[in-house]
Scaffold this active site. Structure first.
Site, PDB file in Angstrom:
ATOM      1  N   LYS A  48     -29.652   0.207 -10.514  1.00  0.00           N
ATOM      2  CA  LYS A  48     -29.988  -1.304 -10.028  1.00  0.00           C
ATOM      3  C   LYS A  48     -29.339  -1.343  -8.525  1.00  0.00           C
ATOM      4  O   LYS A  48     -28.275  -0.972  -8.100  1.00  0.00           O
ATOM      5  CB  LYS A  48     -28.925  -2.163 -10.765  1.00  0.00           C
ATOM      6  CG  LYS A  48     -29.463  -2.280 -12.257  1.00  0.00           C
ATOM      7  CD  LYS A  48     -28.743  -3.335 -13.199  1.00  0.00           C
ATOM      8  CE  LYS A  48     -29.238  -3.420 -14.534  1.00  0.00           C
ATOM      9  NZ  LYS A  48     -28.711  -4.459 -15.439  1.00  0.00           N
ATOM     10  N   HIS A  64     -31.620   1.525 -25.199  1.00  0.00           N
ATOM     11  CA  HIS A  64     -30.076   1.543 -24.786  1.00  0.00           C
ATOM     12  C   HIS A  64     -29.027   1.834 -26.131  1.00  0.00           C
ATOM     13  O   HIS A  64     -28.073   2.088 -25.550  1.00  0.00           O
ATOM     14  CB  HIS A  64     -29.900  -0.116 -24.708  1.00  0.00           C
ATOM     15  CG  HIS A  64     -29.345  -0.252 -23.060  1.00  0.00           C
ATOM     16  ND1 HIS A  64     -30.162  -0.346 -22.135  1.00  0.00           N
ATOM     17  CD2 HIS A  64     -28.224  -0.834 -22.851  1.00  0.00           C
ATOM     18  CE1 HIS A  64     -29.440  -0.587 -21.038  1.00  0.00           C
ATOM     19  NE2 HIS A  64     -28.548  -1.218 -21.522  1.00  0.00           N
ATOM     20  N   HIS A  73     -21.952   1.387 -13.633  1.00  0.00           N
ATOM     21  CA  HIS A  73     -21.553  -0.081 -13.760  1.00  0.00           C
ATOM     22  C   HIS A  73     -20.849  -0.537 -12.604  1.00  0.00           C
ATOM     23  O   HIS A  73     -19.833   0.320 -11.981  1.00  0.00           O
ATOM     24  CB  HIS A  73     -20.576  -0.110 -15.102  1.00  0.00           C
ATOM     25  CG  HIS A  73     -21.188  -0.140 -16.430  1.00  0.00           C
ATOM     26  ND1 HIS A  73     -20.691   0.319 -17.477  1.00  0.00           N
ATOM     27  CD2 HIS A  73     -22.644  -0.431 -16.889  1.00  0.00           C
ATOM     28  CE1 HIS A  73     -21.461  -0.017 -18.439  1.00  0.00           C
ATOM     29  NE2 HIS A  73     -22.606  -0.198 -17.990  1.00  0.00           N
ATOM     30  N   TYR A  92     -16.858  -0.180 -24.516  1.00  0.00           N
ATOM     31  CA  TYR A  92     -17.066   0.797 -25.504  1.00  0.00           C
ATOM     32  C   TYR A  92     -15.738   1.512 -25.965  1.00  0.00           C
ATOM     33  O   TYR A  92     -15.752   2.019 -27.138  1.00  0.00           O
ATOM     34  CB  TYR A  92     -17.747   1.934 -24.431  1.00  0.00           C
ATOM     35  CG  TYR A  92     -19.022   1.624 -24.178  1.00  0.00           C
ATOM     36  CD1 TYR A  92     -20.050   1.641 -25.100  1.00  0.00           C
ATOM     37  CD2 TYR A  92     -19.376   1.530 -22.960  1.00  0.00           C
ATOM     38  CE1 TYR A  92     -21.441   1.225 -24.751  1.00  0.00           C
ATOM     39  CE2 TYR A  92     -20.428   0.951 -22.487  1.00  0.00           C
ATOM     40  CZ  TYR A  92     -21.608   0.804 -23.451  1.00  0.00           C
ATOM     41  OH  TYR A  92     -22.952   0.727 -23.098  1.00  0.00           O
TER      42      TYR A  92
END
Length: 293
Positions: free
Chosen positions: A168, A239, A265, A274
């Site tokens: 991203k 995902h 991230h 997680y």
């Protein structure tokens, strides 16, 4: 309305490097907001009470808090942009309270389920070799499906077992992958890809039956097919393998910062979800096995 929304969408594309799907989501949210307000209300005339009224309208329609929250985020970003561009002095969203959204733990496959899924493709056909390599690489690296289908031949270092990935915002990261994924990729690139390429000269690693770059939608269909053929009675998305990658690493003692870097991230709090998954799974294992649980 269009005169205000399109420059904002262009700003998101250029300055923040958002994907086309994300840009479309912002555009749809804003168009829905201005349809609710009606043609007589200009973007610069909107006040806080109208933003609050729209959120109440969405709730009356039965929209989930996640949807209401996303719409508010789109409207808020739009008005931040108008203030930044000095089109407005006052942001009507400043004191609008964001709906509380309950954090849902991501769905994760067991190691056995992952093995069933990765063994589902028929490696003897070019398409099967491709699908095997895609699934192995997705689980080996935890990359997003949009990143997976965008991989170019030059992004792979097969001898060293590394992948260069553009995430991203165009951020580059280098991710290692293991021997099994390495072997699947080597087999596909040597045996399967030349037969799919059809001499088109595409540099994309994963090609469809026309010799063009595999699409996200195309991979989704393949994933559904292999989920069924593997007999996995769980609703899997691309995902899900990303979630499983992160959870399985943390369960086996991987460093949280390393997992954050591999996932791409920006904020470690995103990765920390997680750790909740691993604790939940440990608790379930304890409850199932301990005689006095």
């Amino acid at each position: 309305m269009e005169q205000r929304i399109e420059p904002f969408v262009e700003y998101l594309a250029v300055e923040r490097g958002l994907s086309l799907n994300t840009l479309d989501s912002y555009r749809r949210d804003l168009e829905s907001f201005f349809r609710y307000l009606g043609p007589e209300i200009r973007a610069v005339d909107v006040r806080q009470i109208q933003v609050i009224g729209y959120l109440a309208h969405l709730r009356k329609l039965g929209r989930a808090n996640t949807t209401v929250s996303r719409n508010l985020a789109s409207i808020r970003s739009f008005y931040h942009f108008l203030v930044r561009e000095e089109i407005l002095e006052v942001d009507p969203t400043v004191n609008v309270e964001t709906p509380k959204v309950e954090k849902r733990l991501p769905k994760v496959l067991t190691v056995h389920q992952v093995e069933q899924l990765l063994n589902a493709p028929d490696n003897l056909t070019p398409a099967g070799a491709r699908d095997k390599a895609m699934l192995e690489l997705l689980y080996a690296t935890g990359i997003r499906v949009s990143e997976l289908v965008s991989i170019q031949v030059d992004d792979l270092n097969l001898s060293a077992g590394f992948l260069r990935c553009l995430g991203k915002g165009g951020k580059e990261r280098i991710i290692p992958f293991g021997e099994i994924a390495q072997q699947a990729l080597l087999y596909y690139i040597n045996m399967g890809r030349p037969k799919l390429a059809r001499s088109k000269g595409s540099r994309a690693v994963f090609l469809n039956h026309l010799g063009d770059q595999m699409s996200r939608q195309g991979f989704w269909k393949l994933l559904k097919k292999y989920t069924q053929s593997a007999g996995i009675m769980v609703d899997i998305t691309p995902h899900t393998l990303r979630h499983s990658f992160a959870t399985h690493l943390l369960e086996r003692g991987a460093d949280l910062r390393a997992v954050q870097e591999m996932l791409g991230h920006a904020d470690i709090s995103t990765t920390q979800i997680y750790t909740h998954v691993t604790r939940t799974r440990l608790k379930e294992a304890y409850a199932a096995a301990h005689p006095r649980a």
